[in-house]
Write a protein that holds these residues in place. Structure first.
Motif, mmCIF file in Angstrom:
data_model
loop_
_atom_site.group_PDB
_atom_site.id
_atom_site.type_symbol
_atom_site.label_atom_id
_atom_site.label_comp_id
_atom_site.label_asym_id
_atom_site.label_seq_id
_atom_site.Cartn_x
_atom_site.Cartn_y
_atom_site.Cartn_z
ATOM 1 N N THR A 69 -6.379 3.298 -1.143
ATOM 2 C CA THR A 69 -7.459 2.345 -1.720
ATOM 3 C C THR A 69 -8.365 3.326 -2.371
ATOM 4 O O THR A 69 -9.298 2.673 -3.159
ATOM 5 N N SER A 91 -8.127 8.164 0.430
ATOM 6 C CA SER A 91 -8.398 7.163 1.283
ATOM 7 C C SER A 91 -8.627 7.761 2.625
ATOM 8 O O SER A 91 -7.711 8.300 3.270
ATOM 9 N N GLN A 96 0.804 -1.143 -0.033
ATOM 10 C CA GLN A 96 -0.156 0.127 -0.207
ATOM 11 C C GLN A 96 0.760 1.188 -0.014
ATOM 12 O O GLN A 96 0.388 2.441 -0.101
ATOM 13 N N ASN A 144 -6.193 -1.377 -5.827
ATOM 14 C CA ASN A 144 -5.687 -2.450 -4.942
ATOM 15 C C ASN A 144 -4.556 -1.871 -4.194
ATOM 16 O O ASN A 144 -4.329 -2.206 -2.963
#
Length: 169
Positions: free
Chosen positions: A128, A122, A64, A148
């Motif tokens: 995300t 996000s 991430q 993703n």
């Protein structure tokens, strides 16, 4: 050699030369995001863009946190039925990256855009939910795109060591 054969050979050579001269160069070719991302990154994943996240499992590290050279994978949506992928060029901050990608937005079909900003919107700062700079309106707009995360090339830093590069340093 008879004249008819000589003329035929000359005609063929001229036709082949004209075809090669009029063939589009790689720069002029129309791109979609998947072959473009494959061509400019060190990531070789098969499938439509939305499938890259799953298809990279067990082959590449994923995470991430953005890192230069990683690929941001957008989920498929009603308006993006095949998803989208973009190659990270620079990490500006923990909420902004600069990417290169192809085939993004109306009027940009098949075109490559470089140096495009993407911001993380996000709530958990986990990339995300994003917004993408759209030059025709000169803004990030209101559309939020679900993603993703990032696929890291094998020679890049891992998600844990991905470094943020600040402007000017």
């Amino acid at each position: 050699m008879p004249k008819t054969i000589s003329r035929w050979i000359l005609t063929v050579c001229l036709l082949v030369g004209a075809t090669v001269a009029s063939a589009p160069s790689a720069e002029a070719a129309a791109w979609s995001c998947v072959p473009y991302a494959r061509s400019v990154s060190d990531i070789e994943v098969s499938g439509d863009a939305w499938q890259w996240w799953q298809n990279a499992s067990g082959i590449y590290n994923k995470g991430q946190r953005p890192a230069p050279g990683s690929v941001l994978v957008f989920k498929k949506t009603r308006s993006m039925s095949r998803g989208h992928v973009a190659v990270v060029r620079q990490v500006v901050s923990n909420r902004k990256i600069i990417v290169d990608h192809a085939n993004w937005g109306m009027g940009r079909r098949g075109k490559v855009d470089t140096g495009v900003g993407i911001i993380d919107v996000s709530p958990n700062n986990d990339w995300t939910e994003t917004r993408v700079w759209y030059s025709p309106i000169g803004d990030y707009g209101n559309t939020t795109y679900p993603t993703n995360g990032f696929i890291y090339p094998k020679r890049s830093p891992s998600a844990a060591t991905a470094r943020i590069v600040r402007p000017g340093g």
